[in-house]
Write a protein that holds these residues in place. Sequence first.
Motif, mmCIF file in Angstrom:
data_model
loop_
_atom_site.group_PDB
_atom_site.id
_atom_site.type_symbol
_atom_site.label_atom_id
_atom_site.label_comp_id
_atom_site.label_asym_id
_atom_site.label_seq_id
_atom_site.Cartn_x
_atom_site.Cartn_y
_atom_site.Cartn_z
ATOM 1 N N CYS A 136 -4.613 -0.757 -3.870
ATOM 2 C CA CYS A 136 -3.892 -1.955 -3.411
ATOM 3 C C CYS A 136 -4.837 -3.104 -3.061
ATOM 4 O O CYS A 136 -4.381 -4.183 -2.681
ATOM 5 C CB CYS A 136 -3.021 -1.610 -2.201
ATOM 6 N N CYS B 268 0.854 -1.196 0.000
ATOM 7 C CA CYS B 268 0.000 0.000 0.000
ATOM 8 C C CYS B 268 0.886 1.240 0.000
ATOM 9 O O CYS B 268 1.551 1.534 0.992
ATOM 10 C CB CYS B 268 -0.908 -0.013 1.226
ATOM 11 N N HIS B 269 0.870 1.918 -1.129
ATOM 12 C CA HIS B 269 1.747 3.088 -1.265
ATOM 13 C C HIS B 269 1.169 4.307 -0.535
ATOM 14 O O HIS B 269 1.916 5.143 -0.054
ATOM 15 C CB HIS B 269 1.974 3.391 -2.746
ATOM 16 N N CYS B 270 -0.154 4.399 -0.466
ATOM 17 C CA CYS B 270 -0.758 5.538 0.247
ATOM 18 C C CYS B 270 -0.329 5.549 1.702
ATOM 19 O O CYS B 270 -0.016 6.591 2.262
ATOM 20 C CB CYS B 270 -2.279 5.458 0.190
ATOM 21 N N GLY C 292 -6.545 4.382 1.676
ATOM 22 C CA GLY C 292 -6.354 5.592 0.878
ATOM 23 C C GLY C 292 -7.104 5.473 -0.427
ATOM 24 O O GLY C 292 -8.327 5.348 -0.445
ATOM 25 N N CYS C 293 -6.349 5.413 -1.524
ATOM 26 C CA CYS C 293 -6.962 5.407 -2.858
ATOM 27 C C CYS C 293 -7.689 4.103 -3.189
ATOM 28 O O CYS C 293 -8.545 4.084 -4.058
ATOM 29 C CB CYS C 293 -5.895 5.679 -3.913
ATOM 30 N N GLY C 294 -7.308 3.015 -2.511
ATOM 31 C CA GLY C 294 -7.960 1.729 -2.745
ATOM 32 C C GLY C 294 -7.296 0.863 -3.797
ATOM 33 O O GLY C 294 -7.690 -0.293 -4.001
HETATM 34 S S1 FES Z 1 -2.253 2.126 -2.417
HETATM 35 FE FE1 FES Z 1 -3.290 1.340 -0.709
HETATM 36 S S2 FES Z 1 -4.910 2.725 -0.403
HETATM 37 FE FE2 FES Z 1 -3.784 3.637 -2.049
#
Ligand code: FES
Length: 141
Positions: free
Chosen positions: A128, A91-93, A124-126
């Motif tokens: 992942c 998860c990059h966010c 976050g963005c979802g």
């Molecule tokens: S990369 Fe995980 S929520 Fe955005």
Amino acid sequence: LNKTYSVKIEGGDEITVNVQLDGSRIQSHVWNVVGSLDLLRSARDVRHQFPDTLSEITLPEGKTAAVLLLRELLAKIKGDWIAGDDDPEICHCRKVSQAHIERAIVLGAHTIEKIRKRTSANTGCGACMPDVEDLILKRIG
Ligand code: FES
């Protein structure tokens, strides 16, 4: 051929097995188990019923941390474990690593909701979501 396999939860349970192989025949196996009573008992049961060949290894059923660690260990010994990268950020966010998510799964977070609560991954963005789902599937099926 002498090979050592290990699985662990950071700061907690750990199993190491040294396996002596002749082709796919298992000549000997030496276990070192550190952790909870449940892990010690489950590992003892598996050790006592350890087969003579790699192909006869069966993965234990269940969803406890002990069973999930033993499944990983036995799949590694069989050569069936898909390790993935060393420690990729899933998860990059939220900057959450694969290892962190896998640890949460072993310790009982078997749904996306629980993974979100325990690791903050996928909050976050979802994007992942598929990767997190794949990690749950890999261990829980
Ligand atoms: S990369 Fe995980 S929520 Fe955005």
